[in-house]
Design a protein around this motif. Sequence first.
Motif, PDB file in Angstrom:
ATOM      1  N   TYR A 154       0.862  -1.192   0.000  1.00 10.88           N
ATOM      2  CA  TYR A 154       0.000   0.000   0.000  1.00 10.88           C
ATOM      3  C   TYR A 154       0.889   1.230   0.000  1.00 10.88           C
ATOM      4  O   TYR A 154       2.100   1.144  -0.196  1.00 10.88           O
ATOM      5  CB  TYR A 154      -0.973  -0.026   1.184  1.00 10.88           C
ATOM      6  CG  TYR A 154      -0.369   0.285   2.541  1.00 10.88           C
ATOM      7  CD1 TYR A 154      -0.752   1.427   3.238  1.00 10.88           C
ATOM      8  CD2 TYR A 154       0.567  -0.562   3.130  1.00 10.88           C
ATOM      9  CE1 TYR A 154      -0.217   1.717   4.492  1.00 10.88           C
ATOM     10  CE2 TYR A 154       1.110  -0.279   4.372  1.00 10.88           C
ATOM     11  CZ  TYR A 154       0.713   0.858   5.048  1.00 10.88           C
ATOM     12  OH  TYR A 154       1.256   1.151   6.280  1.00 10.88           O
ATOM     13  N   ASN A 206       3.437   1.896  -2.790  1.00 12.92           N
ATOM     14  CA  ASN A 206       3.237   0.750  -3.664  1.00 12.92           C
ATOM     15  C   ASN A 206       1.981   0.880  -4.533  1.00 12.92           C
ATOM     16  O   ASN A 206       1.727   0.029  -5.380  1.00 12.92           O
ATOM     17  CB  ASN A 206       3.194  -0.534  -2.835  1.00 12.92           C
ATOM     18  CG  ASN A 206       4.520  -0.785  -2.146  1.00 12.92           C
ATOM     19  OD1 ASN A 206       5.543  -1.000  -2.786  1.00 12.92           O
ATOM     20  ND2 ASN A 206       4.524  -0.730  -0.818  1.00 12.92           N
ATOM     21  N   THR A 207       1.222   1.954  -4.343  1.00 18.05           N
ATOM     22  CA  THR A 207       0.159   2.300  -5.281  1.00 18.05           C
ATOM     23  C   THR A 207       0.704   2.329  -6.706  1.00 18.05           C
ATOM     24  O   THR A 207       0.008   1.961  -7.663  1.00 18.05           O
ATOM     25  CB  THR A 207      -0.438   3.675  -4.916  1.00 18.05           C
ATOM     26  OG1 THR A 207      -1.061   3.593  -3.636  1.00 18.05           O
ATOM     27  CG2 THR A 207      -1.468   4.141  -5.940  1.00 18.05           C
ATOM     28  N   HIS A 237       0.672  -1.119  -7.995  1.00 20.21           N
ATOM     29  CA  HIS A 237      -0.722  -1.531  -8.214  1.00 20.21           C
ATOM     30  C   HIS A 237      -1.240  -0.971  -9.543  1.00 20.21           C
ATOM     31  O   HIS A 237      -1.927  -1.679 -10.295  1.00 20.21           O
ATOM     32  CB  HIS A 237      -1.600  -1.050  -7.061  1.00 20.21           C
ATOM     33  CG  HIS A 237      -1.431  -1.834  -5.799  1.00 20.21           C
ATOM     34  ND1 HIS A 237      -1.816  -3.155  -5.687  1.00 20.21           N
ATOM     35  CD2 HIS A 237      -0.938  -1.485  -4.584  1.00 20.21           C
ATOM     36  CE1 HIS A 237      -1.557  -3.587  -4.461  1.00 20.21           C
ATOM     37  NE2 HIS A 237      -1.019  -2.585  -3.778  1.00 20.21           N
ATOM     38  N   TRP A 269      -2.473  -3.075 -12.722  1.00 22.43           N
ATOM     39  CA  TRP A 269      -3.825  -2.824 -13.235  1.00 22.43           C
ATOM     40  C   TRP A 269      -3.778  -2.636 -14.744  1.00 22.43           C
ATOM     41  O   TRP A 269      -4.618  -3.173 -15.479  1.00 22.43           O
ATOM     42  CB  TRP A 269      -4.384  -1.583 -12.554  1.00 22.43           C
ATOM     43  CG  TRP A 269      -5.863  -1.390 -12.618  1.00 22.43           C
ATOM     44  CD1 TRP A 269      -6.776  -1.791 -11.677  1.00 22.43           C
ATOM     45  CD2 TRP A 269      -6.621  -0.707 -13.633  1.00 22.43           C
ATOM     46  NE1 TRP A 269      -8.042  -1.394 -12.035  1.00 22.43           N
ATOM     47  CE2 TRP A 269      -7.984  -0.746 -13.242  1.00 22.43           C
ATOM     48  CE3 TRP A 269      -6.283  -0.091 -14.833  1.00 22.43           C
ATOM     49  CZ2 TRP A 269      -8.994  -0.173 -14.006  1.00 22.43           C
ATOM     50  CZ3 TRP A 269      -7.299   0.467 -15.613  1.00 22.43           C
ATOM     51  CH2 TRP A 269      -8.635   0.426 -15.193  1.00 22.43           C
ATOM     52  N   SER A 314      -4.437  -7.142  -7.981  1.00 22.75           N
ATOM     53  CA  SER A 314      -3.500  -7.140  -6.859  1.00 22.75           C
ATOM     54  C   SER A 314      -4.276  -6.839  -5.583  1.00 22.75           C
ATOM     55  O   SER A 314      -5.503  -6.714  -5.607  1.00 22.75           O
ATOM     56  CB  SER A 314      -2.378  -6.124  -7.104  1.00 22.75           C
ATOM     57  OG  SER A 314      -2.909  -4.842  -7.379  1.00 22.75           O
ATOM     58  N   TYR A 315      -3.560  -6.710  -4.472  1.00 25.78           N
ATOM     59  CA  TYR A 315      -4.229  -6.567  -3.179  1.00 25.78           C
ATOM     60  C   TYR A 315      -3.654  -5.368  -2.436  1.00 25.78           C
ATOM     61  O   TYR A 315      -2.486  -5.360  -2.053  1.00 25.78           O
ATOM     62  CB  TYR A 315      -4.111  -7.865  -2.375  1.00 25.78           C
ATOM     63  CG  TYR A 315      -4.816  -8.973  -3.111  1.00 25.78           C
ATOM     64  CD1 TYR A 315      -6.202  -9.122  -3.020  1.00 25.78           C
ATOM     65  CD2 TYR A 315      -4.120  -9.793  -3.996  1.00 25.78           C
ATOM     66  CE1 TYR A 315      -6.863 -10.090  -3.762  1.00 25.78           C
ATOM     67  CE2 TYR A 315      -4.774 -10.758  -4.736  1.00 25.78           C
ATOM     68  CZ  TYR A 315      -6.154 -10.897  -4.615  1.00 25.78           C
ATOM     69  OH  TYR A 315      -6.811 -11.831  -5.366  1.00 25.78           O
ATOM     70  N   TYR A 316      -4.521  -4.357  -2.253  1.00 32.78           N
ATOM     71  CA  TYR A 316      -4.087  -3.108  -1.638  1.00 32.78           C
ATOM     72  C   TYR A 316      -4.088  -3.285  -0.124  1.00 32.78           C
ATOM     73  O   TYR A 316      -5.142  -3.354   0.515  1.00 32.78           O
ATOM     74  CB  TYR A 316      -4.998  -1.952  -2.042  1.00 32.78           C
ATOM     75  CG  TYR A 316      -4.406  -0.605  -1.673  1.00 32.78           C
ATOM     76  CD1 TYR A 316      -3.476   0.010  -2.492  1.00 32.78           C
ATOM     77  CD2 TYR A 316      -4.756   0.028  -0.485  1.00 32.78           C
ATOM     78  CE1 TYR A 316      -2.907   1.222  -2.157  1.00 32.78           C
ATOM     79  CE2 TYR A 316      -4.192   1.247  -0.137  1.00 32.78           C
ATOM     80  CZ  TYR A 316      -3.265   1.835  -0.977  1.00 32.78           C
ATOM     81  OH  TYR A 316      -2.692   3.036  -0.623  1.00 32.78           O
ATOM     82  N   GLY A 374      -5.897   4.150  -4.782  1.00 36.86           N
ATOM     83  CA  GLY A 374      -4.900   3.914  -3.751  1.00 36.86           C
ATOM     84  C   GLY A 374      -4.630   5.165  -2.952  1.00 36.86           C
ATOM     85  O   GLY A 374      -5.541   5.943  -2.651  1.00 36.86           O
ATOM     86  N   HIS A 424      -7.420  -4.653  -5.765  1.00 39.35           N
ATOM     87  CA  HIS A 424      -7.187  -3.553  -6.700  1.00 39.35           C
ATOM     88  C   HIS A 424      -7.229  -4.166  -8.102  1.00 39.35           C
ATOM     89  O   HIS A 424      -6.446  -5.052  -8.426  1.00 39.35           O
ATOM     90  CB  HIS A 424      -5.824  -2.918  -6.439  1.00 39.35           C
ATOM     91  CG  HIS A 424      -5.557  -1.693  -7.262  1.00 39.35           C
ATOM     92  ND1 HIS A 424      -4.893  -1.733  -8.458  1.00 39.35           N
ATOM     93  CD2 HIS A 424      -5.885  -0.396  -7.050  1.00 39.35           C
ATOM     94  CE1 HIS A 424      -4.805  -0.511  -8.957  1.00 39.35           C
ATOM     95  NE2 HIS A 424      -5.394   0.322  -8.117  1.00 39.35           N
TER      96      HIS A 424
END
Length: 351
Positions: A115, A118-119, A122, A126, A132-134, A215, A334
């Motif tokens: 998170y 790391n947005t 993501h 995307w 992915s996993y926020y 994010g 995400h």
Amino acid sequence: MSAQSMRFVHPAPVHPGDRVAILSPASGLPEIYPVVYELGLRRLREEFQLEPIEYPTTRKMNSPLVERARDVHAAFADPEIKAIICSIGGDDQIKLLKYLDAELIRANPKPFFGYSDNTNLHIFLWNLGITSYYGGSIMVHWGRAGAMHPYTRTYLKRALFERGLYEIEPAPNYTDELIDWGSDDLLSKQPKMYPNTGWRWLNGEKIVEGVTWGGCLEILDYNLRASRYIQANENYEGKILLLETSEEMPPATYVYRVLMGMGERGLLQQFSALLVGHPPAWSFECRRSPEEKEQYINEQEEAIRQALREYHPDLLTVFNLDFGHTDPQLIIPHGGYVKIDALQKRIFVEY
């Protein structure tokens, strides 16, 4: 391929005993706070039965971008690695993206957790059509002072080990007053928790379903300014926007201006719903009283409401979710499916 025609790939879940990569594609804080980091690794082994695999830059501050990229490629390409978990966030990861091999990563999708800064990754995933996993950080969540919060543990295990549609719920309590990683009694201290006031709804009386994007607001702002990894407006039509602010606690005027820019761009109007994370309102540098924290939170919410009144007045919005920089943390997909039932005040996510 446009996001409108894109089908998102949901990487396979992990299983007990699997090897998972621990990366620092943003900041290498494990070098400075090894006690916190190693506590997180121990809990990953003991409470999740996963085997962490470190890379050359995982415990290295200020690693060259090309070296960080090399570790990202190695983790995605290795068939023995079943998921990737970030050690922590940072503030320069957008500069990493130009060094990444999109085709290598597209050919080797696997669950990615992180998170904050790391947005950036993501958003990169995307654009490749990879869910992915926020949320989730070795140092913040697995390495939490005292013990892992059961709320965080529950959603981490669902995102790691399970697949399917799950209802999410507000955390029973929360805090933004974290424990100093330099304190002598770090391992025994418990963060001071406060009652959670629950979700707040705007423009209800509808049901919205869609794929998530978004994010950390400050990192989204990086990407909007660079305009390299943001797709055409129409590719976000019908998507569900995720927004949360960091421990830097940006003022309400900044939050409004980012959304104003999205509105002037025509981007904000594309989304079918907005989920807003509970904003942190306290830091070691700015120790607000409870009354001051409430004022900061209310001012940020009003800034968002003002932007929506101007650019998207009927947007279904839910405030005060737990997927951001407060503790505990909800893990939210995400590029994954979310159903928001404003009639019954319920939210479902697909892990």
